[in-house]
Design a protein around this motif. Structure first.
Motif, short mmCIF file in Angstrom:
data_model
loop_
_atom_site.label_atom_id
_atom_site.label_comp_id
_atom_site.label_asym_id
_atom_site.label_seq_id
_atom_site.Cartn_x
_atom_site.Cartn_y
_atom_site.Cartn_z
N GLY A 2 0.79 -1.60 -0.15
CA GLY A 2 0.03 -0.25 0.09
C GLY A 2 0.77 1.17 -0.03
O GLY A 2 -0.01 1.96 0.44
N PHE A 3 2.24 1.12 0.22
CA PHE A 3 3.06 2.52 -0.50
C PHE A 3 2.62 3.59 -1.68
O PHE A 3 2.59 2.41 -2.56
CB PHE A 3 4.25 1.89 -0.28
N GLU A 4 2.50 4.44 -1.43
CA GLU A 4 2.34 5.45 -2.48
C GLU A 4 4.08 6.18 -3.25
O GLU A 4 4.51 6.44 -2.27
CB GLU A 4 1.38 6.61 -2.10
N ASP A 5 3.88 6.19 -3.77
CA ASP A 5 4.75 6.86 -4.36
C ASP A 5 5.24 8.01 -4.14
O ASP A 5 4.34 8.88 -4.39
CB ASP A 5 5.27 7.09 -6.04
N LEU A 6 6.57 8.10 -3.52
CA LEU A 6 6.66 10.18 -3.20
C LEU A 6 6.75 10.71 -3.96
O LEU A 6 7.17 11.10 -5.72
CB LEU A 6 7.76 10.39 -2.47
#
Length: 139
Positions: A2-6
């Motif tokens: 669930g990580f969203e790109d910076l």
């Protein structure tokens, strides 16, 4: 996971504290130009910056002098402000820094303004009388 790109800009966004406060007020948040930012308001500002500028990463400078440590250098153009900054990712402060006061008389003046007994920081003040150079820091 669930990580969203910076999201970040090629040239890092830099805003001053007054602009950050104005953005918050425009979003209905109660934030004065000389009041310290709460954690909640920092996170909200991160959301606003992402929406308005399409970045998660930004620098905000020229904080009010009264919300920074006594050894922070005042802004030469506005004595209510300081030569200090914070670096944010997604509304979370990841680094804080400033130009430090390096003039012994000004250090003593600022310490007294904060209710600090100058005698308790005599060795620090004397380091500038004995050759310590102008400097800044961050961490």
């Amino acid at each position: 996971h669930g990580f969203e790109d910076l999201k970040y800009l090629k040239k890092t966004l830099k805003i001053d504290y007054a602009t950050g406060c104005k953005l918050l007020r425009e979003a209905g948040v109660d934030q004065g130009d000389y009041d310290d930012l709460s954690t909640e308001n920092e996170k909200k500002l991160g959301d606003i910056v992402r929406e308005k500028y399409d970045t998660d990463f930004f620098i905000m400078d020229k904080y009010p002098l009264d919300v920074r440590p006594f050894y922070t250098m005042p802004d030469p153009n506005n004595p209510k402000l300081s030569n200090s900054y914070d670096v944010f990712i997604r509304g979370q402060e990841i680094l804080s820094g400033a130009q430090r006061v390096h003039e012994p008389e000004l250090i003593e003046e600022r310490a007294r303004a904060w209710g600090i007994e100058v005698e308790t920081i005599a060795s620090y003040v004397d380091s500038f009388r004995n050759g310590a150079l102008p400097h800044g820091g961050g961490g």
